[in-house]
Design an enzyme around this catalytic site. Structure first.
Site, PDB file in Angstrom:
ATOM      1  N   ALA A 155     -27.770 -42.334  56.974  1.00 25.01           N
ATOM      2  CA  ALA A 155     -28.491 -42.077  58.201  1.00 25.01           C
ATOM      3  C   ALA A 155     -29.170 -43.803  57.727  1.00 25.01           C
ATOM      4  CB  ALA A 155     -29.662 -41.175  57.377  1.00 25.01           C
ATOM      5  N   TYR A 156     -29.398 -43.646  57.002  1.00 26.54           N
ATOM      6  CA  TYR A 156     -30.446 -45.079  56.481  1.00 26.54           C
ATOM      7  C   TYR A 156     -29.527 -46.520  57.506  1.00 26.54           C
ATOM      8  CZ  TYR A 156     -32.454 -49.514  54.069  1.00 26.54           C
ATOM      9  OH  TYR A 156     -32.622 -50.355  53.477  1.00 26.54           O
ATOM     10  N   SER A 157     -27.888 -46.399  57.339  1.00 27.03           N
ATOM     11  CA  SER A 157     -27.415 -46.952  58.208  1.00 27.03           C
ATOM     12  C   SER A 157     -27.324 -47.126  59.408  1.00 27.03           C
ATOM     13  CB  SER A 157     -25.840 -47.329  57.932  1.00 27.03           C
ATOM     14  OG  SER A 157     -24.894 -47.576  56.531  1.00 27.03           O
TER      15      SER A 157
END
Length: 249
Positions: A155-157
């Site tokens: 999700a962060y990437s």
């Protein structure tokens, strides 16, 4: 410490209650600017503004995931300071560490909504004001994860990769005006958000940094402040590396 001329300039710094955002806000204030710090943690925001103790700083409790909240805060900043010259899109959440096939769907949605959709909301609200004045500097805080992708952080990437694409698109749209839009891609820095991650995950990403250490907040602030200054008058739609040698492009 390098100093840039922020006299008569007004900046919004999202996620400015701590970490990179707070350090950038303090550097802008020290260089003669005025700052509106946005954070959804009202208690932290109040504490930060009190500790900074400057007549040129204000705090606003804003949920950047809520467009109406962002639009109201934008209008309030213009009403208070009279203008907006700089937008630092720093606010984000990390989310849990898990393989993609086990990643909680709601957590994925939450991370993307704050980090990417929230950045879009802020740009959408602030850019028309900058266009009307034919001046603006926007810096989007992405991550080296947006370039390379970190395992167990889908999700962060994905969010930070999206921020890079947003930067390129908006930079091209505004290139004929005196408005620059650039991004920075920090490696892991000494922030509360980063240090809250699983120890084994921190060890993994730290081992990938040739410098062999975390990014200092002051190092991030220095690059962000240059990109926010009037001196950055030509470069736009670009990505500036802060990964300690991890990424070389």
């Amino acid at each position: 410490m390098n100093s840039y001329d922020f006299k008569d300039r007004v900046a919004i710094v999202t996620g400015g209650g701590q970490g990179i955002g707070r350090t950038v806000a303090e550097r802008i204030l020290a260089s003669g600017g005025k700052v509106s710090i946005w954070d959804r943690d009202a208690a932290l925001l109040e504490k930060t503004v009190a500790e900074i103790g400057s007549a040129n700083v204000e705090g606003r409790a804003v949920d950047i995931g809520d467009l109406a909240s962002v639009e109201a805060a934008t209008a309030a900043v213009i009403g208070h300071f009279g203008q907006i010259d700089i937008l630092i899109n720093n606010a984000a959440i990390v989310g849990p560490n898990a393989p993609t096939w086990e990643y909680p769907p709601q957590a994925f949605s939450d991370v993307v909504h704050i980090g990417l959709t929230g950045t879009f909301h802020c740009c959408r609200a602030v850019v028309p004001h900058m266009m009307a004045r034919n001046y603006g500097r926007i810096v989007n805080v992405s991550s080296v994860a947006g370039k390379e992708g970190n395992p167990n952080a889908v999700a962060y990437s994905s969010t930070k990769a999206g921020v890079l694409a947003l930067t390129k698109s908006l930079g091209k749209e505004l290139a004929t005006q005196n408005i620059s839009v650039n991004a920075v891609t920090p490696a892991v820095a000494k922030t509360t958000m980063a240090l809250s991650q699983a120890p084994e995950f921190l060890a993994y990403i730290l081992a990938k940094i040739p410098r062999g250490r975390m990014l200092e907040l002051s190092e991030a602030a220095s690059m962000i402040c240059f990109l926010s200054s009037e001196e950055n008058s030509f470069t736009t739609g670009a990505t500036f590396d802060l990964s300690g040698g991890r990424a070389t492009y």
